[in-house]
Write an enzyme that holds these catalytic residues in place. Structure first.
Site, mmCIF file in Angstrom:
data_model
loop_
_atom_site.group_PDB
_atom_site.id
_atom_site.type_symbol
_atom_site.label_atom_id
_atom_site.label_comp_id
_atom_site.label_asym_id
_atom_site.label_seq_id
_atom_site.Cartn_x
_atom_site.Cartn_y
_atom_site.Cartn_z
ATOM 1 N N ASP A 84 -6.020 -18.153 15.637
ATOM 2 C CA ASP A 84 -6.048 -19.509 14.513
ATOM 3 C C ASP A 84 -6.929 -20.515 15.229
ATOM 4 O O ASP A 84 -7.000 -20.847 16.521
ATOM 5 C CB ASP A 84 -4.911 -20.104 14.379
ATOM 6 C CG ASP A 84 -3.983 -19.357 13.226
ATOM 7 O OD1 ASP A 84 -4.363 -18.067 13.090
ATOM 8 O OD2 ASP A 84 -3.023 -19.835 12.663
ATOM 9 N N HIS A 103 -4.210 -18.684 19.436
ATOM 10 C CA HIS A 103 -5.207 -19.441 19.157
ATOM 11 C C HIS A 103 -6.280 -19.455 20.168
ATOM 12 O O HIS A 103 -6.167 -19.284 21.067
ATOM 13 C CB HIS A 103 -4.549 -20.924 19.298
ATOM 14 C CG HIS A 103 -3.246 -21.533 18.370
ATOM 15 N ND1 HIS A 103 -2.034 -20.749 18.733
ATOM 16 C CD2 HIS A 103 -3.469 -21.932 17.225
ATOM 17 C CE1 HIS A 103 -1.420 -21.330 17.709
ATOM 18 N NE2 HIS A 103 -2.144 -21.975 16.659
#
Length: 257
Positions: A78, A225
């Site tokens: 992400d 992430h």
């Protein structure tokens, strides 16, 4: 990504200055946000995500399952792309022969279109993570949600050279019935997660690895992430997690559509 507070202030500063968006910290449960039932009425998108052509609607329920079946695993990444960390993540995925789903924000896609193209060229899939990564999306108007989702879809598609995002992940899990139906009407399956590594908190690579090992039994979709701060721990953890998952007999795939 998971919902959290001050550790992600850079998004609020950058995007707030550009778009006038105020990012508020909230403590609502991610699982509550992901658990709702899709309702009516179904929204109708009016914006086009050219140059990607027409979109085929998909199911509006939040997906977690892997297209590799019961022993499948979905690696999702992400908040990028980021010029410091995305190339390192891509190198690791290439080294271990893993395909992943990158949940990209509109602002980052627009800033780094070359990296979006690299993600696509490597065989990974794209996911719409909104324009500004506002974790309070579920508290905003439908007009605001629509603009965040459809503008990001357009920005990502343009950055990729015409490849549309195949999924939609609400920042912080802040899904609403409206946002899920809207995304699905544009061919983007709402995407949840089962294992939150909490790597954005920088707990150390050992802790990130331990979370995956402990929680993978909860389901196949793992959240990492590649932007929003120093992601060295994420890179180190992925270097250990990817071969470990393979040793455990898991196959890497994509979320079902």
């Amino acid at each position: 990504m998971a919902r959290h507070g001050g550790g992600r202030g850079w998004y609020g500063k950058v995007v707030g200055a550009a778009l006038g968006v105020t990012v508020l910290a909230v403590g609502a449960s991610v699982w509550t946000a992901q658990a709702g039932v899709v309702g009516d009425p179904s929204p109708r998108a009016t914006a086009s995500a050219a140059p990607g052509g027409a979109a085929e609607p998909v199911a509006a329920t939040i997906v977690h399952a892997s297209d590799q079946g019961a022993r499948g695993v979905n690696i999702t990444v992400d908040d990028g792309p980021d010029p410091a960390w995305t190339p390192q993540v891509l190198d690791l995925l290439r080294e271990y022969g893993v395909k992943a789903t990158f949940c990209v924000t509109g602002t980052q896609a627009q800033a780094h279109p070359d990296l979006v193209k690299e993600v696509v060229a490597a065989g990974h899939r794209l996911c719409d993570h909104t324009v500004s990564h506002d974790t309070t999306m579920d508290r905003k108007s439908e007009a605001y949600q629509k603009k965040e989702i459809l503008d990001a879809e357009r920005m990502i598609t343009e950055a990729s050279g015409g490849v549309r995002p195949m999924y939609y992940r609400a920042p912080g899990g802040a899904f609403t019935p409206y946002s899920r139906e809207l995304a699905a009407s544009r061919g983007m399956r709402p995407l949840g997660w089962n294992v939150d590594t909490k790597d954005f908190e920088q707990p150390g690579a050992d802790a990130i690895v331990a979370t995956v090992e402990r929680e993978i039994a909860n389901g196949p979709t793992i959240l990492f992430h590649d932007a929003g701060g120093d992601r060295a721990q994420t890179v180190d953890a992925l270097r250990r997690v990817l071969p470990w998952l393979e040793e455990q007999g898991y196959s890497f795939g994509f979320p079902v559509r």
